[in-house]
Design a protein around this motif. Structure first.
Motif, mmCIF file in Angstrom:
data_model
loop_
_atom_site.group_PDB
_atom_site.id
_atom_site.type_symbol
_atom_site.label_atom_id
_atom_site.label_comp_id
_atom_site.label_asym_id
_atom_site.label_seq_id
_atom_site.Cartn_x
_atom_site.Cartn_y
_atom_site.Cartn_z
ATOM 1 N N UNK A 1 0.903 -1.263 0.020
ATOM 2 C CA UNK A 1 0.036 -0.124 0.008
ATOM 3 C C UNK A 1 0.983 1.137 0.091
ATOM 4 N N UNK A 2 0.276 2.310 -0.620
ATOM 5 C CA UNK A 2 1.121 3.539 -0.566
ATOM 6 C C UNK A 2 0.702 4.305 0.608
ATOM 7 N N UNK A 3 1.566 5.028 1.388
ATOM 8 C CA UNK A 3 1.501 5.631 2.467
ATOM 9 C C UNK A 3 2.077 7.096 2.271
ATOM 10 N N UNK A 4 0.944 8.086 2.340
ATOM 11 C CA UNK A 4 1.412 9.372 2.145
ATOM 12 C C UNK A 4 1.187 10.114 3.559
ATOM 13 N N UNK A 5 2.416 10.328 4.283
ATOM 14 C CA UNK A 5 2.259 10.996 5.152
ATOM 15 C C UNK A 5 2.379 12.827 5.299
ATOM 16 N N UNK A 6 1.471 13.314 5.485
ATOM 17 C CA UNK A 6 1.332 14.742 5.678
ATOM 18 C C UNK A 6 1.489 15.379 6.790
ATOM 19 N N UNK B 1 6.743 26.177 4.912
ATOM 20 C CA UNK B 1 7.387 26.947 5.936
ATOM 21 C C UNK B 1 6.807 26.297 7.365
ATOM 22 N N UNK B 2 7.375 26.752 8.431
ATOM 23 C CA UNK B 2 6.999 25.916 9.768
ATOM 24 C C UNK B 2 5.491 26.272 9.957
ATOM 25 N N UNK B 3 4.848 25.251 10.306
ATOM 26 C CA UNK B 3 3.333 25.014 10.302
ATOM 27 C C UNK B 3 2.842 23.728 9.895
ATOM 28 N N UNK B 4 1.544 23.643 9.834
ATOM 29 C CA UNK B 4 0.984 22.575 9.183
ATOM 30 C C UNK B 4 0.019 22.990 8.006
ATOM 31 N N UNK B 5 -0.573 21.895 7.366
ATOM 32 C CA UNK B 5 -1.237 22.178 6.210
ATOM 33 C C UNK B 5 -2.544 22.856 6.481
ATOM 34 N N UNK B 6 -3.227 22.943 7.582
ATOM 35 C CA UNK B 6 -4.298 23.940 7.995
ATOM 36 C C UNK B 6 -3.673 25.462 7.911
ATOM 37 N N UNK C 1 -3.807 30.564 5.252
ATOM 38 C CA UNK C 1 -3.254 31.758 4.759
ATOM 39 C C UNK C 1 -3.262 31.766 3.100
ATOM 40 N N UNK C 2 -3.060 30.671 2.480
ATOM 41 C CA UNK C 2 -2.935 30.616 0.929
ATOM 42 C C UNK C 2 -3.958 29.944 0.249
ATOM 43 N N UNK C 3 -4.816 29.213 0.779
ATOM 44 C CA UNK C 3 -5.958 28.525 0.240
ATOM 45 C C UNK C 3 -5.701 26.850 -0.441
ATOM 46 N N UNK C 4 -6.458 26.242 -0.811
ATOM 47 C CA UNK C 4 -6.488 24.946 -1.392
ATOM 48 C C UNK C 4 -5.304 24.741 -2.372
ATOM 49 N N UNK C 5 -5.308 25.903 -3.182
ATOM 50 C CA UNK C 5 -4.409 25.620 -4.436
ATOM 51 C C UNK C 5 -2.933 25.576 -3.977
#
Length: 78
Positions: A19-24, A59-64, A69-73
């Motif tokens: 299985x492919x696992x993508x860790x965000x 940059x430091x932080x998470x995807x939320x 700050x910058x949107x889905x794109x």
């Protein structure tokens, strides 16, 4: 999609063989303990035969933070 609810739980995931696992992962900085734990989780999963890739915000932080700050794109681009 699974949420581990903590970086220390990622390595416990029981994926299907190959299985492919993508860790965000969060970007907590170069010397953060969480960065080491993510790398250890990847190694543990790869030892079980999983294909693992790690992505994290530039940059430091998470995807939320990126989303707010910058949107889905911006997430797609990263």
């Amino acid at each position: 999609i699974l949420c581990s609810l903590g970086v220390s739980n990622i390595g416990n995931y029981e994926a299907s063989k190959g299985e492919r696992v993508l860790i965000c992962a969060d970007n907590d900085g170069e010397f953060a303990v969480s960065a080491k734990v993510v790398l250890e989780a990847r190694s543990k999963l790869e030892d079980k035969g999983e294909v693992v890739r790690i992505v994290m915000p530039e940059q430091e932080g998470d995807y939320n933070d990126v989303l707010k700050e910058k949107g889905r794109e911006a997430i797609r681009e990263q």
